[in-house]
Design a protein around this motif. Sequence first.
Motif, PDB file in Angstrom:
ATOM      1  N   ALA A   1       0.823  -1.208   0.000  1.00 41.26           N
ATOM      2  CA  ALA A   1       0.000   0.000   0.000  1.00 41.26           C
ATOM      3  C   ALA A   1       0.859   1.259   0.000  1.00 41.26           C
ATOM      4  N   LEU A   2       1.966   1.228   0.734  1.00 38.47           N
ATOM      5  CA  LEU A   2       2.838   2.411   0.772  1.00 38.47           C
ATOM      6  C   LEU A   2       3.421   2.693  -0.608  1.00 38.47           C
ATOM      7  N   LEU A   3       3.877   1.654  -1.301  1.00 38.01           N
ATOM      8  CA  LEU A   3       4.420   1.848  -2.638  1.00 38.01           C
ATOM      9  C   LEU A   3       3.342   2.340  -3.597  1.00 38.01           C
ATOM     10  N   LEU A   4       2.117   1.814  -3.449  1.00 37.60           N
ATOM     11  CA  LEU A   4       1.012   2.275  -4.289  1.00 37.60           C
ATOM     12  C   LEU A   4       0.666   3.734  -3.998  1.00 37.60           C
ATOM     13  N   PHE A   5       0.705   4.097  -2.733  1.00 39.35           N
ATOM     14  CA  PHE A   5       0.363   5.467  -2.349  1.00 39.35           C
ATOM     15  C   PHE A   5       1.378   6.463  -2.913  1.00 39.35           C
ATOM     16  N   LEU A   6       2.651   6.079  -2.857  1.00 38.35           N
ATOM     17  CA  LEU A   6       3.720   6.972  -3.292  1.00 38.35           C
ATOM     18  C   LEU A   6       4.027   6.844  -4.781  1.00 38.35           C
ATOM     19  N   GLY A   7       3.564   5.754  -5.401  1.00 36.01           N
ATOM     20  CA  GLY A   7       3.927   5.511  -6.790  1.00 36.01           C
ATOM     21  C   GLY A   7       5.402   5.210  -6.923  1.00 36.01           C
ATOM     22  N   ARG A   8       5.936   4.498  -5.963  1.00 39.75           N
ATOM     23  CA  ARG A   8       7.373   4.195  -5.938  1.00 39.75           C
ATOM     24  C   ARG A   8       7.622   2.818  -6.566  1.00 39.75           C
ATOM     25  N   GLY A   9       8.148   2.809  -7.773  1.00 35.03           N
ATOM     26  CA  GLY A   9       8.470   1.558  -8.434  1.00 35.03           C
ATOM     27  C   GLY A   9       7.290   0.914  -9.147  1.00 35.03           C
ATOM     28  N   ILE A  10       6.098   1.322  -8.806  1.00 30.66           N
ATOM     29  CA  ILE A  10       4.882   0.798  -9.423  1.00 30.66           C
ATOM     30  C   ILE A  10       3.928   1.983  -9.650  1.00 30.66           C
ATOM     31  N   PRO A  11       2.955   1.836 -10.543  1.00 30.83           N
ATOM     32  CA  PRO A  11       2.027   2.946 -10.799  1.00 30.83           C
ATOM     33  C   PRO A  11       1.314   3.391  -9.523  1.00 30.83           C
ATOM     34  N   ALA A  12       1.209   4.694  -9.347  1.00 25.45           N
ATOM     35  CA  ALA A  12       0.564   5.244  -8.156  1.00 25.45           C
ATOM     36  C   ALA A  12      -0.934   4.959  -8.168  1.00 25.45           C
ATOM     37  N   LYS A  13      -1.422   4.403  -7.083  1.00 27.10           N
ATOM     38  CA  LYS A  13      -2.849   4.154  -6.893  1.00 27.10           C
ATOM     39  C   LYS A  13      -3.193   4.472  -5.441  1.00 27.10           C
ATOM     40  N   PRO A  14      -3.165   5.760  -5.097  1.00 26.74           N
ATOM     41  CA  PRO A  14      -3.345   6.135  -3.695  1.00 26.74           C
ATOM     42  C   PRO A  14      -4.690   5.728  -3.103  1.00 26.74           C
ATOM     43  N   ARG A  15      -5.748   5.762  -3.911  1.00 27.09           N
ATOM     44  CA  ARG A  15      -7.057   5.341  -3.382  1.00 27.09           C
ATOM     45  C   ARG A  15      -7.025   3.866  -2.992  1.00 27.09           C
ATOM     46  N   ARG A  16      -6.440   3.064  -3.860  1.00 26.88           N
ATOM     47  CA  ARG A  16      -6.327   1.638  -3.569  1.00 26.88           C
ATOM     48  C   ARG A  16      -5.454   1.421  -2.337  1.00 26.88           C
ATOM     49  N   ALA A  17      -4.402   2.218  -2.216  1.00 35.08           N
ATOM     50  CA  ALA A  17      -3.515   2.109  -1.057  1.00 35.08           C
ATOM     51  C   ALA A  17      -4.279   2.343   0.236  1.00 35.08           C
ATOM     52  N   MET A  18      -5.117   3.369   0.238  1.00 40.40           N
ATOM     53  CA  MET A  18      -5.871   3.680   1.449  1.00 40.40           C
ATOM     54  C   MET A  18      -6.906   2.606   1.749  1.00 40.40           C
ATOM     55  N   GLN A  19      -7.467   1.997   0.712  1.00 39.20           N
ATOM     56  CA  GLN A  19      -8.394   0.884   0.925  1.00 39.20           C
ATOM     57  C   GLN A  19      -7.684  -0.291   1.597  1.00 39.20           C
ATOM     58  N   ILE A  20      -6.468  -0.573   1.131  1.00 43.60           N
ATOM     59  CA  ILE A  20      -5.703  -1.675   1.717  1.00 43.60           C
ATOM     60  C   ILE A  20      -5.362  -1.360   3.165  1.00 43.60           C
ATOM     61  N   TRP A  21      -4.863  -0.155   3.415  1.00 46.08           N
ATOM     62  CA  TRP A  21      -4.517   0.224   4.793  1.00 46.08           C
ATOM     63  C   TRP A  21      -5.727   0.115   5.710  1.00 46.08           C
ATOM     64  N   ARG A  22      -6.863   0.587   5.237  1.00 44.97           N
ATOM     65  CA  ARG A  22      -8.066   0.548   6.075  1.00 44.97           C
ATOM     66  C   ARG A  22      -8.438  -0.898   6.416  1.00 44.97           C
ATOM     67  N   ALA A  23      -8.420  -1.763   5.406  1.00 44.38           N
ATOM     68  CA  ALA A  23      -8.789  -3.164   5.634  1.00 44.38           C
ATOM     69  C   ALA A  23      -7.832  -3.829   6.613  1.00 44.38           C
TER      70      ALA A  23
END
Length: 207
Positions: A133-155
């Motif tokens: 989720a952190l990599l998704l939120f920051l778009g570090r090394g993979i495409p940024a998907k901050p909404r998805r990151a927050m969904q994962i963190w919440r779950a």
Amino acid sequence: RLGEGGPQDLDAAVQRYARLCNSGMKRACNDLGVAQQARSVETAAATFRKSCDAGNQLGCANLGVVLVKRGEVTAALPLLQRACESGQAGACVQLAILVEAGRHGQKADPMRAGLLYQRACKKGHEDGCSGLALLLFLGRGIPAKPRRAMQIWRAVCEAGHGPSCQNLATAYRRGSKGVVKPDAEAAAAWAARACTLGVKSACGPQK
């Protein structure tokens, strides 16, 4: 999961696991090593090696973690890689941590780290999900998907993973353009939850 232990009575646990290990039960050798860590990491490492040599990949994973802590990363890498490929999610997370930022002399490879975190997350490993989720939120090394990151963190937070709650608190405190506006009340609520779950840095004033 790496580092899971046994009964609270350490002496009884060590004796029981030693008997089972000596009788040829591979997993018991790993559990013996886990119990031994409270008193001697060196003894535990030897027991993890015995478990690993017998073909128990959890033993290999735990041995790899011990070796990383001792700075013996070169020796740890093949153990962790093999354990990860065999389905030990904790080994995948340890590998991801090593390669994400190029720690211990490893070349930084956040894309590979993302794949490793993803593999661990699919196995239900909370640290793997949080790292992904952190990599998704920051778009570090993979495409940024901050909404998805927050969904994962919440779950994962709602499942009891304190660091994910803390990451949510940080996201709400700072905000993310087009994703979430700064929300001090929400940030405080997630930080309080993280604190309750044992994240000490979430218990005081947040920056």
